[in-house]
Design a protein around this motif. Structure first.
Motif, short mmCIF file in Angstrom:
data_model
loop_
_atom_site.label_atom_id
_atom_site.label_comp_id
_atom_site.label_asym_id
_atom_site.label_seq_id
_atom_site.Cartn_x
_atom_site.Cartn_y
_atom_site.Cartn_z
N CYS A 37 43.45 34.42 30.15
CA CYS A 37 44.14 33.17 30.50
C CYS A 37 44.65 32.49 29.23
CB CYS A 37 43.15 32.27 31.26
SG CYS A 37 43.70 30.60 31.58
N THR B 223 44.17 29.58 28.32
CA THR B 223 43.13 28.75 27.71
C THR B 223 42.32 29.55 26.69
OG1 THR B 223 43.04 27.46 29.73
CG2 THR B 223 41.20 27.20 28.22
N HIS C 236 36.87 33.55 30.85
CA HIS C 236 36.36 32.60 31.83
C HIS C 236 36.86 32.88 33.24
CE1 HIS C 236 40.17 30.97 30.41
NE2 HIS C 236 40.26 30.35 31.56
N GLU C 237 37.28 34.11 33.48
CA GLU C 237 37.70 34.47 34.84
C GLU C 237 37.00 35.78 35.21
OE1 GLU C 237 41.99 34.72 34.71
OE2 GLU C 237 42.22 32.55 34.52
N CYS D 235 40.37 30.51 37.81
CA CYS D 235 40.94 29.52 36.87
C CYS D 235 42.38 29.20 37.23
CB CYS D 235 40.80 29.99 35.43
SG CYS D 235 41.46 28.78 34.28
ZN LIG Z 1 41.92 29.70 32.47
#
Ligand SMILES: [Zn+2]
Ligand SMILES: [Zn+2]
Length: 370
Positions: free
Chosen positions: A42, A44, A63-64, A172
């Motif tokens: 991502c 981020t 984070h996914e 996310c």
């Molecule tokens: Zn993300």
């Protein structure tokens, strides 16, 4: 029990990820040990690697994630070994926002998701083989790794027939785009929606707008290839902001009434200022795109007072992941959320290529498969 894992480590600002063996410590009472099957990549992750947010480096980001629970801490009640899980942002569960159901706006969101340490213990779960501390618990998970000790609030159990690699990345960007439409803006059938930016978040919003029977659904981007995909996923009209006047086109496509809901995924101040002038009376301009702290957008407040318009920011689509991600799975089963059209898979060793392809726009959603 401490175990040895393989992870992609962000070692320094803007440095490429390095693939390393690390020690992962024992699960704490509020954690589950998860064996990763896949994880999305991502924007981020890229901005944290590049030092825009102050997560201490070196760190394992990601984070996914999606995977299988191997072990649970003594206080965990919502998953058990063998369960399949998708992962999303962690939240504290104790603050007023969490306790009133607004977990995306958790008062401790920054510490929970970007602190690089366990919020309950102040420790990291990861060390290099020679003992150096590596930040962990990014979004409660740090999923660029073969295994992770994941905070329970970041875990979303899903049925065993959910294809983990294909749907890893619901937690996310997909949740942010779709949730902004379905949880926050909640358009009535036939409302007009424009989505600024046709990356992962924007395309998720377009699929959700179609599921909500909005009309027209207008995609705005500067790349014709992305606009073509937006159309395939449900946009009724597209605007290339480089070759045409976006505001003029939005007004034309809505019979000069303006757009009821505009979602901006770019976070570019001048884009927002322009889009505000294309809103309908009582229209809403919503921002999900991350801008650098301190960024300002000057809006006209004199003549537009009588228009009763709204500007709002939205985090994670205002979702409760344990509620909303199963709804996205349901939309996917109905053929209304075909996220596989956005994805390309990579091995962990190819993670720098995955980030390069995302940055160049060649791939909308890189997915690391373990
Ligand atoms: Zn993300
Ligand atoms: Zn909270």
């Amino acid at each position: 029990m401490t175990t040895t894992i393989t992870a992609a480590v962000a070692r320094g600002v803007k440095a490429p990820f390095t693939i390393e063996q690390l020690h992962l410590d024992a699960v704490r009472p509020n954690e589950a040990r998860v064996r990763l099957v896949a994880t999305g990549v991502c924007h981020t992750d890229a901005i944290v690697r590049d030092g825009v947010y102050p997560t201490p480096l070196p760190a394992v980001l990601g984070h996914e994630g999606a995977g299988v629970v191997e072990e649970v801490g003594t206080a965990v009640t919502t998953v058990k070994p063998g369960d399949h899980v998708l992962m999303s942002a962690a939240y504290c569960t104790r603050c007023l926002q969490c306790r009133t159901g607004h977990v995306a706006y958790c008062e401790n969101l920054f510490a929970e998701d970007f602190g690089g340490r366990r919020t309950s213990y102040g420790t990291t779960s990861l060390r290099s083989l020679d003992g150096e501390e590596i930040s962990s618990h990014f979004f409660g998970q740090s999923s660029f790794a073969t295994h992770a000790n994941v905070v329970e609030s970041a875990l979303v159990p899903v049925p065993q027939d959910v294809p983990l690699a294909a749907l890893a990345f619901l937690g996310c960007g997909m949740q942010t785009g779709a949730g902004s439409i379905l949880n926050e803006l909640r358009p009535a059938v036939g409302s007009s929606i424009a989505v600024s930016g046709s990356g992962a978040v924007g395309l998720a919003a377009i699929m959700a707008a179609r599921a909500a029977s909005a009309n027209p659904i207008i995609a705005i981007d500067v790349h014709d290839s992305r606009l073509a995909l937006a159309k395939e996923l449900g946009a009724t009209h597209t605007i290339n902001a480089r070759s045409s006047d976006t505001v003029k086109e939005l007004l034309r496509l809505t019979g000069d009434r303006g757009v009821n809901y505009i979602l901006d995924t770019t976070g570019v101040a001048q884009v927002l200022v322009n889009l505000a002038t294309a809103l309908s009376i009582r229209g809403t301009l919503a921002l999900v795109g991350a801008a650098r702290p301190g960024t300002e957008a000057p809006f006209e407040i004199g003549a537009s007072l009588v228009r009763g318009w709204t500007f709002k920011t939205i985090v994670q689509g205002s979702s409760v992941p344990q509620d909303f991600i199963p709804r996205l799975v349901s939309l996917w089963r109905q053929g209304l959320f075909p996220v596989e059209k956005l994805a390309r898979t990579y091995k962990l060793e190819q993670i720098n290529q995955a980030f390069a392809d995302s940055a160049s726009g060649a791939v909308i959603k890189p997915v690391i498969v373990f």
